[in-house]
Design an enzyme around this catalytic site. Structure first.
Site, mmCIF file in Angstrom:
data_model
loop_
_atom_site.group_PDB
_atom_site.id
_atom_site.type_symbol
_atom_site.label_atom_id
_atom_site.label_comp_id
_atom_site.label_asym_id
_atom_site.label_seq_id
_atom_site.Cartn_x
_atom_site.Cartn_y
_atom_site.Cartn_z
ATOM 1 N N LYS A 50 1.134 -0.660 -0.054
ATOM 2 C CA LYS A 50 -0.021 -0.319 -0.233
ATOM 3 C C LYS A 50 0.789 1.244 -0.471
ATOM 4 O O LYS A 50 2.257 0.799 0.775
ATOM 5 C CB LYS A 50 -0.953 0.251 1.044
ATOM 6 C CG LYS A 50 -2.161 1.334 1.141
ATOM 7 C CD LYS A 50 -2.699 0.317 0.248
ATOM 8 C CE LYS A 50 -4.302 1.165 0.437
ATOM 9 N NZ LYS A 50 -5.858 0.457 0.015
ATOM 10 N N GLY A 110 -25.946 2.972 1.937
ATOM 11 C CA GLY A 110 -25.307 3.290 0.768
ATOM 12 C C GLY A 110 -25.468 3.103 0.203
ATOM 13 O O GLY A 110 -25.367 1.521 -0.771
ATOM 14 N N GLY A 115 -24.176 3.652 -2.742
ATOM 15 C CA GLY A 115 -22.701 4.833 -3.846
ATOM 16 C C GLY A 115 -22.779 3.400 -4.798
ATOM 17 O O GLY A 115 -23.966 2.815 -5.004
ATOM 18 N N TYR A 162 -25.657 0.395 -4.590
ATOM 19 C CA TYR A 162 -27.276 0.366 -5.745
ATOM 20 C C TYR A 162 -26.364 -0.724 -6.263
ATOM 21 O O TYR A 162 -27.628 -1.278 -7.182
ATOM 22 C CB TYR A 162 -26.561 1.929 -5.988
ATOM 23 C CG TYR A 162 -28.308 2.388 -7.345
ATOM 24 C CD1 TYR A 162 -29.520 2.805 -6.648
ATOM 25 C CD2 TYR A 162 -27.634 1.413 -9.066
ATOM 26 C CE1 TYR A 162 -30.290 2.766 -7.459
ATOM 27 C CE2 TYR A 162 -29.416 1.579 -8.986
ATOM 28 C CZ TYR A 162 -30.536 2.082 -8.853
ATOM 29 O OH TYR A 162 -31.873 2.467 -9.308
ATOM 30 N N VAL A 199 -20.659 0.456 -5.319
ATOM 31 C CA VAL A 199 -21.390 -0.986 -5.019
ATOM 32 C C VAL A 199 -22.696 -1.009 -4.667
ATOM 33 O O VAL A 199 -23.594 -1.654 -5.320
ATOM 34 C CB VAL A 199 -20.227 -1.132 -4.295
ATOM 35 C CG1 VAL A 199 -20.340 -2.340 -3.752
ATOM 36 C CG2 VAL A 199 -18.892 -0.910 -4.128
HETATM 37 P P1 NAD Z 1 -19.322 5.108 -3.348
HETATM 38 O O1 NAD Z 1 -18.663 6.615 -2.428
HETATM 39 O O2 NAD Z 1 -19.858 5.419 -3.720
HETATM 40 O O3 NAD Z 1 -20.201 5.808 -2.255
HETATM 41 C C1 NAD Z 1 -21.173 5.042 -0.593
HETATM 42 C C2 NAD Z 1 -22.024 5.467 -0.943
HETATM 43 O O4 NAD Z 1 -22.323 5.998 0.729
HETATM 44 C C3 NAD Z 1 -22.886 6.741 -1.139
HETATM 45 O O5 NAD Z 1 -24.024 7.015 -1.649
HETATM 46 C C4 NAD Z 1 -22.814 7.698 0.366
HETATM 47 O O6 NAD Z 1 -23.691 8.888 -0.027
HETATM 48 C C5 NAD Z 1 -23.449 6.935 1.288
HETATM 49 N N1 NAD Z 1 -22.725 6.923 2.684
HETATM 50 C C6 NAD Z 1 -22.087 8.041 3.666
HETATM 51 N N2 NAD Z 1 -22.056 7.793 4.908
HETATM 52 C C7 NAD Z 1 -23.447 7.088 4.027
HETATM 53 C C8 NAD Z 1 -24.153 6.685 6.194
HETATM 54 N N3 NAD Z 1 -23.689 7.431 7.095
HETATM 55 N N4 NAD Z 1 -24.837 6.118 6.174
HETATM 56 C C9 NAD Z 1 -26.089 5.847 4.687
HETATM 57 N N5 NAD Z 1 -25.066 5.929 3.550
HETATM 58 C C10 NAD Z 1 -24.024 6.700 3.471
HETATM 59 O O7 NAD Z 1 -18.557 4.012 -2.537
HETATM 60 P P2 NAD Z 1 -18.053 2.664 -3.253
HETATM 61 O O8 NAD Z 1 -17.805 2.684 -3.470
HETATM 62 O O9 NAD Z 1 -19.730 2.387 -3.392
HETATM 63 O O10 NAD Z 1 -17.976 2.183 -1.466
HETATM 64 C C11 NAD Z 1 -18.746 1.317 -0.955
HETATM 65 C C12 NAD Z 1 -18.005 0.801 0.234
HETATM 66 O O11 NAD Z 1 -17.531 -0.159 -0.062
HETATM 67 C C13 NAD Z 1 -16.388 1.446 1.100
HETATM 68 O O12 NAD Z 1 -16.737 1.531 2.686
HETATM 69 C C14 NAD Z 1 -15.337 1.099 0.104
HETATM 70 O O13 NAD Z 1 -14.692 0.975 0.978
HETATM 71 C C15 NAD Z 1 -16.039 -0.261 -0.011
HETATM 72 N N6 NAD Z 1 -14.899 -1.202 -1.167
HETATM 73 C C16 NAD Z 1 -15.201 -0.706 -2.203
HETATM 74 C C17 NAD Z 1 -15.146 -1.016 -3.363
HETATM 75 C C18 NAD Z 1 -14.775 -1.048 -5.144
HETATM 76 O O14 NAD Z 1 -15.362 -1.044 -5.967
HETATM 77 N N7 NAD Z 1 -15.617 0.661 -5.049
HETATM 78 C C19 NAD Z 1 -14.141 -2.713 -3.524
HETATM 79 C C20 NAD Z 1 -13.976 -3.069 -1.886
HETATM 80 C C21 NAD Z 1 -14.615 -1.608 -1.174
#
Ligand code: NAD
Length: 357
Positions: free
Chosen positions: A90, A188, A190, A194, A192
């Protein structure tokens, strides 16, 4: 140097609490751009150390070092458990992503990554955009998730793995992976969350959704006939599964006593605030799908190096997350352990076998 000096230096550096046998730690500076970065290579037993680059305004270099060491070790475990030919590493850049980041800064970081000759492979993480990674890629080939490499946005693969993980969890608890009529609280919506919600809806689940961003909630209500709840109450809802896809540390001593679901399985990173929270879930009879096992679809997808990648191979490996979780759950029961302890053990066993081979 006398003995006292030796012991002070030894305890401050090689005995650092997060050191854990790290192979290589690089403190990288670039005077022209002001770059200050730490690249931590934890373990390359299984292959080059892959892990993202985080840009964050750490309070001190010690905090940055702690984070780099902790996160790189986490990547060794994640990559090992996912069956990837990759070790863990990292990078952290000490800077405010909104104020201090520049093309020059990211290019300087790329030059430092290149000096490591491929023992460390970088990618996006918090505070880093696709454009930043294009800047890095101008100075090193040891980068993934750029236009020239792989399958692009990893989120759909992460979502696929989470969906498969939810099915495996439901099968373990209820005896069938059928999601028809199961109630699932997705916190959440976002990138992932959705897409997880979409797949759950298509599989016949009843959705309860929450997000602090109202338009995302409205979209899910319209598209999936979901019911909305306050994000702070997502874990308290009467449901079969609670699926955290927002931020980390959501499973803690304040939330765990109120969880109604029999299963917690979602994408968020670092869901357990402390190891004791995993034990608390077990005591309450709640099955927890370890975060780094269920959300590995993204890292599986970014291992692809060919332009366009190989979607079939990535999907196969990502779907296998369900099988890995089933093994974890069975073994956790047999060994009277928690799923996250078993996940760690399985990752360590693969490493130990590779070291012997
Ligand atoms: P993102 O930023 O697209 O979505 C996060 C969503 O959570 C947003 O819509 C935000 O408004 C919402 N949010 C924030 N605080 C909140 C709360 N207190 N209550 C309810 N909703 C809240 O992020 P993502 O890429 O969808 O990732 C989501 C999670 O999955 C994160 O923890 C990320 O570290 C983890 N993750 C993502 C990936 C990836 O491929 N994107 C891979 C591994 C892990």
């Amino acid at each position: 140097m006398n003995a006292m000096h030796t012991s002070i230096h030894h305890s401050a550096v090689f005995d650092h609490p997060e050191m854990d046998g790290h192979e290589n730690i690089v403190f990288a500076q670039d005077h022209q751009t002001g770059l200050k970065a730490i690249i931590a290579v934890h373990d390359t037993t299984l292959g080059p150390a892959l892990g993202g680059c985080r840009v964050w305004p750490y309070d001190s270099p010690y905090d940055a070092l702690n984070d780099a060491l902790r996160l790189s070790r986490g990547m060794t475990y994640k990559n090992s458990l996912a069956g990837l030919p990759l070790g863990g590493g990292k990078a952290v850049i000490i800077a405010d992503p909104r104020k201090d980041k520049s093309v020059d800064l990211m290019e300087a970081f790329g030059r430092h990554v290149d000096r490591l000759s491929g023992t460390y492979i970088t990618a996006e993480d918090v505070g880093v955009s696709p454009d930043d990674m294009e800047a890095v890629a101008r100075f090193t080939d040891h980068v993934r998730g750029t236009k020239a490499t792989g399958l692009g946005d990893p989120s759909p693969y992460t979502a696929l793995g989470v969906f498969e993980g939810i099915k495996a969890s439901v099968a373990h608890v209820f005896g069938s992976a059928d999601l028809t009529g199961r109630t699932i609280s997705v916190q959440g919506l976002g990138h992932v969350g959705y897409d997880v919600a979409r797949q759950l809806h298509e599989a016949g689940a009843k959705l309860i959704v929450s997000d602090i961003h109202a338009p995302a909630v409205l979209k899910a209500i319209e598209a999936f006939g979901a019911t909305a709840v306050d994000p702070a109450e997502a874990h308290m809802i009467e449901a079969d599964v609670f699926t955290p896809c927002a931020l980390g540390a959501g499973l803690n001593s304040r939330t765990i006593p109120h969880i109604q679901a029999k299963i917690v399985a979602g994408a968020a990173n670092n869901q357990l605030q402390t190891p004791a929270d995993g034990i608390a879930l077990k005591k309450r009879g709640i099955l927890y799908a370890p975060d780094y096992a269920i959300n590995a679809g993204g890292v599986i997808s970014i291992t692809q190096v060919e332009p366009g990648g190989n979607d079939t191979v990535v999907c196969e490996k990502t779907i296998a997350i369900g099988k890995t979780l089933s093994q974890i759950f069975v073994r956790a029961e047999r060994e009277n352990s928690t799923p996250e302890q078993i996940a760690d053990k399985m990752a360590e066993e693969r490493l130990a076998a590779a070291r012997k081979a």
